[in-house]
Design an enzyme around this catalytic site. Structure first.
Site, PDB file in Angstrom:
ATOM      1  N   ASP A 105      32.879  -1.030  26.215  1.00  0.00           N
ATOM      2  CA  ASP A 105      31.818  -2.009  26.025  1.00  0.00           C
ATOM      3  C   ASP A 105      32.081  -3.318  26.758  1.00  0.00           C
ATOM      4  O   ASP A 105      31.322  -4.288  26.580  1.00  0.00           O
ATOM      5  CB  ASP A 105      31.572  -2.231  24.529  1.00  0.00           C
ATOM      6  CG  ASP A 105      30.849  -1.046  23.917  1.00  0.00           C
ATOM      7  OD1 ASP A 105      30.009  -0.445  24.614  1.00  0.00           O
ATOM      8  OD2 ASP A 105      31.131  -0.703  22.757  1.00  0.00           O
ATOM      9  N   ASP A 148      26.226   5.823  25.463  1.00  0.00           N
ATOM     10  CA  ASP A 148      26.059   4.369  25.496  1.00  0.00           C
ATOM     11  C   ASP A 148      26.632   3.769  26.784  1.00  0.00           C
ATOM     12  O   ASP A 148      26.168   2.753  27.280  1.00  0.00           O
ATOM     13  CB  ASP A 148      26.756   3.695  24.313  1.00  0.00           C
ATOM     14  CG  ASP A 148      26.623   4.432  22.996  1.00  0.00           C
ATOM     15  OD1 ASP A 148      26.528   5.674  23.022  1.00  0.00           O
ATOM     16  OD2 ASP A 148      26.656   3.791  21.938  1.00  0.00           O
TER      17      ASP A 148
HETATM   18  N1  GLY Z   1      26.920   1.206  21.496  1.00  0.00           N
HETATM   19  C1  GLY Z   1      26.961   1.408  20.100  1.00  0.00           C
HETATM   20  C2  GLY Z   1      25.630   1.484  19.470  1.00  0.00           C
HETATM   21  O1  GLY Z   1      24.627   1.561  20.139  1.00  0.00           O
HETATM   22  O2  GLY Z   1      25.593   1.487  18.261  1.00  0.00           O
END
Ligand code: GLY
Length: 371
Positions: A88, A150
């Site tokens: 992330d 993601d």
């Molecule tokens: N990237 C984690 C979520 O979308 O919850």
């Protein structure tokens, strides 16, 4: 009310929240309209500063610039805490230091963005051709071999770094990861797995799994939205038709499985007796992604369908999910489903708020963002 009017209300709401938020960052909504604050290693840290930078870009109002700059020391300092990094880094740094650099030309911000990209590229597993999502707790932890959908959204940081540094290494990692996502996470029927697990030492493809969706073989709606927006971004940077076509396939699946108002349930494959929570964040991310995709497809009728669908979602969000008439609310959108199996099923979410602003700006014709 027009989207421009809604956006004006949104910016007023953000202005109101600035003194309350100070140098904190929102994590997840409470029932009273306030936000729990992030701890010092949270993946959602970037979405508030991302809203501040979008508001500054759209209005030129120094209040937003000052508030974004007040957040900056946190993001600079976190670069020196690699234990707080995972895939992330893209969400965190595209919306903070890269946004700063794109809007102000600040060189410190640029160097910080490139350091974040180094960290993200270093997570690449060459055996499996993927970026490792989460950190593992040892040799045998399944997370050593896990990628998640993601991460398509995090690739923007690598594409930007490649152009900025004139170094194809970042782009190569991003392209390889996107191809692996297409080959493993996107199913033949255009639905998606949340995650895919590899043998991290040989690259052998093991299986698809879910973490935040209903079941391994279901289709978690927010993840699917990350895929639509993320594949369209990969096409924007590379011109590769297969990435645009992946976004088209995922969009077709989602549009065929939406409830009447266009705001997805938290999973597209819920049995009747499962809880049917909505996820407003999945709608906001998908709306932004559909506007982006509409600018990429060559068929005008197809583009019009995406824009109409995105506007329909925005209209539903504005009518039934916004908190703009509640002066005490610290967020913009209610009814996000963060992680249902952990009990986070109906909250304000900072990424829902951020993508609501991005989608409104895209609806009004803005094409320059920070990804
Ligand atoms: N990237 C984690 C979520 O979308 O919850």
């Amino acid at each position: 009310m027009s989207y421009a009017d809604t956006l004006a209300q949104v910016f007023d709401a953000i202005r109101r929240t600035i003194p309350r938020m100070g140098t904190d960052r929102p994590a997840i909504g409470r029932g009273d309209g306030t936000y729990e604050r992030c701890h010092d290693s949270h993946w959602v840290d970037g979405f508030w500063i991302g809203q501040l930078w979008l508001a500054y870009a759209a209005t030129g109002d120094g209040v937003f610039l000052d508030a974004a700059r007040a957040q900056r020391p946190y993001f600079i300092a976190r670069l020196d805490r690699p234990e707080s990094h995972d895939h992330d880094l893209g969400f965190l740094y595209s919306l903070s230091l890269v946004a700063d650099y794109k809007l102000t030309g600040d060189e410190t911000a640029c160097r910080g963005g490139l350091r974040a990209a180094d960290g993200l590229a270093a997570r690449y597993n060459p055996h499996g051709g993927f970026i490792q999502a989460w950190n593992s707790q040892g040799e045998h932890d399944r997370n050593r071999g896990r990628m998640i959908i993601d991460c398509m959204e995090n690739l923007g940081l690598l594409f930007w770094a490649s152009e900025q540094a004139g170094d194809l290494r970042y782009r190569d990692v991003a392209v390889a990861h996107a191809i692996t996502t297409l080959d493993t996470i996107v199913r033949p029927d255009d639905s998606t797995y949340h995650s895919f697990v590899f043998d991290p030492d040989t690259g052998e493809r093991l299986c698809g799994e879910t973490v935040q969706g209903f079941a391994d073989e279901s289709c978690w709606s927010r993840g699917h939205s990350w895929g639509i927006h993320g594949f369209a971004l990969a096409h924007q940077y590379t011109g590769e038709v297969r990435f645009r076509e992946a976004a088209v396939r995922l969009a077709a699946y989602a549009l065929a499985h939406l409830p009447g108002d266009g705001v997805p349930y938290w999973d597209y494959r819920l049995p009747d007796d499962a809880p049917h929570y909505r996820d407003s964040s999945a709608a906001a991310i998908m709306a932004a992604g559909l506007f982006l995709l509409a600018d990429q497809v060559t068929d005008e009728a197809q583009a019009a369908r995406y824009r109409d669908a995105a506007r329909g979602m925005l209209d539903a969000l504005i009518a039934d999910y916004t908190l703009l008439d509640q002066p005490g609310a610290e967020g913009l959108l209610a009814h996000g489903a963060s992680h249902v199996s952990r009990g986070y099923e109906d909250n304000m979410l900072p990424y829902g708020d951020y993508f609501f602003v991005e989608a409104l700006l895209r609806a009004l014709g803005r094409t320059a963002f920070f990804w």
